[in-house]
Scaffold this motif. Structure first.
Motif, PDB file in Angstrom:
ATOM      1  N   MET A 155       0.839  -1.189   0.000  1.00 60.48           N
ATOM      2  CA  MET A 155       0.000   0.000   0.000  1.00 60.48           C
ATOM      3  C   MET A 155       0.879   1.246   0.000  1.00 60.48           C
ATOM      4  SD  MET A 155      -3.010   0.901   2.639  1.00 60.48           S
ATOM      5  CE  MET A 155      -4.268   2.003   2.127  1.00 60.48           C
ATOM      6  N   ALA A 156       0.513   2.218  -0.794  1.00 64.02           N
ATOM      7  CA  ALA A 156       1.293   3.446  -0.916  1.00 64.02           C
ATOM      8  C   ALA A 156       1.107   4.335   0.309  1.00 64.02           C
ATOM      9  CB  ALA A 156       0.880   4.200  -2.170  1.00 64.02           C
ATOM     10  N   GLU A 157       2.185   5.012   0.662  1.00 63.12           N
ATOM     11  CA  GLU A 157       2.119   5.976   1.757  1.00 63.12           C
ATOM     12  C   GLU A 157       1.555   7.276   1.212  1.00 63.12           C
ATOM     13  OE1 GLU A 157       5.144   8.657   4.451  1.00 63.12           O
ATOM     14  OE2 GLU A 157       5.880   6.765   3.668  1.00 63.12           O
ATOM     15  N   PHE A 158       0.443   7.745   1.792  1.00 64.72           N
ATOM     16  CA  PHE A 158      -0.201   8.977   1.339  1.00 64.72           C
ATOM     17  C   PHE A 158       0.200  10.132   2.250  1.00 64.72           C
ATOM     18  CE2 PHE A 158      -3.609  12.110   1.528  1.00 64.72           C
ATOM     19  CZ  PHE A 158      -3.661  12.484   0.199  1.00 64.72           C
ATOM     20  N   ARG A 159       0.623  11.236   1.620  1.00 65.74           N
ATOM     21  CA  ARG A 159       0.949  12.454   2.371  1.00 65.74           C
ATOM     22  C   ARG A 159       0.554  13.662   1.548  1.00 65.74           C
ATOM     23  NH1 ARG A 159       6.727  12.853   4.744  1.00 65.74           N
ATOM     24  NH2 ARG A 159       5.748  14.697   5.571  1.00 65.74           N
ATOM     25  N   THR A 160       0.215  14.736   2.242  1.00 68.34           N
ATOM     26  CA  THR A 160      -0.100  16.005   1.599  1.00 68.34           C
ATOM     27  C   THR A 160       0.999  16.997   1.923  1.00 68.34           C
ATOM     28  OG1 THR A 160      -2.476  15.611   1.756  1.00 68.34           O
ATOM     29  CG2 THR A 160      -1.787  17.891   1.452  1.00 68.34           C
ATOM     30  N   PHE A 161       1.465  17.712   0.912  1.00 69.79           N
ATOM     31  CA  PHE A 161       2.500  18.729   1.079  1.00 69.79           C
ATOM     32  C   PHE A 161       1.925  20.076   0.636  1.00 69.79           C
ATOM     33  CE2 PHE A 161       4.930  14.879   0.939  1.00 69.79           C
ATOM     34  CZ  PHE A 161       5.976  15.105   1.822  1.00 69.79           C
ATOM     35  N   PRO A 162       1.634  20.974   1.582  1.00 72.27           N
ATOM     36  CA  PRO A 162       1.105  22.284   1.211  1.00 72.27           C
ATOM     37  C   PRO A 162       2.184  23.127   0.528  1.00 72.27           C
ATOM     38  CG  PRO A 162       1.502  22.191   3.568  1.00 72.27           C
ATOM     39  CD  PRO A 162       1.769  20.817   3.030  1.00 72.27           C
ATOM     40  N   ILE A 163       1.763  23.901  -0.463  1.00 71.18           N
ATOM     41  CA  ILE A 163       2.697  24.789  -1.150  1.00 71.18           C
ATOM     42  C   ILE A 163       2.360  26.231  -0.787  1.00 71.18           C
ATOM     43  CG2 ILE A 163       3.198  23.175  -3.011  1.00 71.18           C
ATOM     44  CD1 ILE A 163       1.226  24.709  -4.797  1.00 71.18           C
ATOM     45  N   THR A 174       2.610  28.814  -2.996  1.00 63.29           N
ATOM     46  CA  THR A 174       2.330  29.548  -4.220  1.00 63.29           C
ATOM     47  C   THR A 174       1.110  28.949  -4.895  1.00 63.29           C
ATOM     48  OG1 THR A 174       3.845  28.082  -5.422  1.00 63.29           O
ATOM     49  CG2 THR A 174       4.770  30.148  -4.579  1.00 63.29           C
ATOM     50  N   GLU A 175       0.686  29.566  -5.998  1.00 60.34           N
ATOM     51  CA  GLU A 175      -0.486  29.062  -6.724  1.00 60.34           C
ATOM     52  C   GLU A 175      -0.217  27.703  -7.349  1.00 60.34           C
ATOM     53  OE1 GLU A 175      -3.222  30.350 -10.579  1.00 60.34           O
ATOM     54  OE2 GLU A 175      -1.836  31.802  -9.737  1.00 60.34           O
ATOM     55  N   TRP A 176       1.021  27.485  -7.807  1.00 57.63           N
ATOM     56  CA  TRP A 176       1.424  26.220  -8.433  1.00 57.63           C
ATOM     57  C   TRP A 176       2.903  25.981  -8.165  1.00 57.63           C
ATOM     58  CZ3 TRP A 176       5.231  26.883 -12.040  1.00 57.63           C
ATOM     59  CH2 TRP A 176       5.351  28.137 -12.627  1.00 57.63           C
ATOM     60  N   PHE A 202      -0.918  21.918  -9.264  1.00 56.60           N
ATOM     61  CA  PHE A 202      -1.791  22.803  -8.504  1.00 56.60           C
ATOM     62  C   PHE A 202      -2.356  22.042  -7.306  1.00 56.60           C
ATOM     63  CE2 PHE A 202      -1.652  24.370 -12.811  1.00 56.60           C
ATOM     64  CZ  PHE A 202      -1.577  25.750 -12.657  1.00 56.60           C
ATOM     65  N   PRO A 203      -2.825  22.767  -6.272  1.00 55.38           N
ATOM     66  CA  PRO A 203      -3.427  22.070  -5.133  1.00 55.38           C
ATOM     67  C   PRO A 203      -4.495  21.075  -5.595  1.00 55.38           C
ATOM     68  CG  PRO A 203      -3.105  24.361  -4.586  1.00 55.38           C
ATOM     69  CD  PRO A 203      -2.777  24.209  -6.063  1.00 55.38           C
ATOM     70  N   GLY A 204      -4.427  19.878  -5.043  1.00 58.63           N
ATOM     71  CA  GLY A 204      -5.343  18.804  -5.405  1.00 58.63           C
ATOM     72  C   GLY A 204      -4.725  17.795  -6.359  1.00 58.63           C
ATOM     73  N   ASP A 205      -3.642  18.182  -7.056  1.00 59.50           N
ATOM     74  CA  ASP A 205      -2.967  17.233  -7.939  1.00 59.50           C
ATOM     75  C   ASP A 205      -2.305  16.144  -7.111  1.00 59.50           C
ATOM     76  OD1 ASP A 205      -3.657  18.416 -10.362  1.00 59.50           O
ATOM     77  OD2 ASP A 205      -1.816  19.608 -10.476  1.00 59.50           O
ATOM     78  N   VAL A 237      -0.580  17.582  -3.701  1.00 58.67           N
ATOM     79  CA  VAL A 237      -0.217  18.997  -3.573  1.00 58.67           C
ATOM     80  C   VAL A 237      -1.309  19.643  -2.756  1.00 58.67           C
ATOM     81  CG1 VAL A 237       0.266  21.135  -4.802  1.00 58.67           C
ATOM     82  CG2 VAL A 237       0.906  18.933  -5.832  1.00 58.67           C
ATOM     83  N   GLY A 238      -0.924  20.178  -1.617  1.00 59.04           N
ATOM     84  CA  GLY A 238      -1.909  20.779  -0.726  1.00 59.04           C
ATOM     85  C   GLY A 238      -2.017  22.276  -0.910  1.00 59.04           C
ATOM     86  N   PRO A 239      -3.108  22.849  -0.420  1.00 51.94           N
ATOM     87  CA  PRO A 239      -3.282  24.294  -0.519  1.00 51.94           C
ATOM     88  C   PRO A 239      -2.333  25.028   0.429  1.00 51.94           C
ATOM     89  CG  PRO A 239      -5.048  23.336   0.763  1.00 51.94           C
ATOM     90  CD  PRO A 239      -4.218  22.192   0.240  1.00 51.94           C
ATOM     91  N   CYS A 240      -2.091  26.292   0.127  1.00 52.24           N
ATOM     92  CA  CYS A 240      -1.240  27.136   0.951  1.00 52.24           C
ATOM     93  C   CYS A 240      -1.820  27.231   2.356  1.00 52.24           C
ATOM     94  CB  CYS A 240      -1.153  28.517   0.323  1.00 52.24           C
ATOM     95  SG  CYS A 240      -0.102  29.653   1.211  1.00 52.24           S
ATOM     96  N   GLU A 241      -0.970  27.077   3.365  1.00 48.37           N
ATOM     97  CA  GLU A 241      -1.403  27.165   4.768  1.00 48.37           C
ATOM     98  C   GLU A 241      -1.031  28.517   5.349  1.00 48.37           C
ATOM     99  OE1 GLU A 241       0.366  23.854   6.805  1.00 48.37           O
ATOM    100  OE2 GLU A 241      -1.241  22.529   6.208  1.00 48.37           O
ATOM    101  N   ASN A 242      -1.794  29.543   5.017  1.00 43.06           N
ATOM    102  CA  ASN A 242      -1.523  30.890   5.555  1.00 43.06           C
ATOM    103  C   ASN A 242      -2.429  31.174   6.707  1.00 43.06           C
ATOM    104  OD1 ASN A 242       0.327  31.131   3.558  1.00 43.06           O
ATOM    105  ND2 ASN A 242      -0.689  32.801   2.493  1.00 43.06           N
TER     106      ASN A 242
END
Length: 75
Positions: A1-9, A11-13, A56-59, A70-75
């Protein structure tokens, strides 16, 4: 099973090669270029050989046993 992780960026892309370095899967830009050129990376379920592909976020990026989002910017 693949390890799932989200990395917030922050920038827009982000380019695919930059994302691989950011996630720690490539040590340098040259290493990222090799990984992508070998066809070892999939973006949203399709093999991608374009290191400059904009993500882009969601990819989703799959490589080996990793499933990265690719996660959304965490501001």
């Amino acid at each position: 099973m693949a390890e799932f992780r989200t990395f917030p960026i922050q920038t827009e892309w982000i380019r695919l090669d930059q994302f691989l370095k950011y996630c720690g899967l490539a040590e340098t830009g040259g290493h990222a270029k090799e990984i992508v050129a070998e066809g070892a990376v999939s973006v949203n379920g399709e093999v991608c050989t374009a290191r400059g592909k904009k993500l882009f976020p969601g990819d989703r990026v799959q490589i080996d046993q990793y499933d990265l989002e690719v996660g959304p910017c965490e501001n």
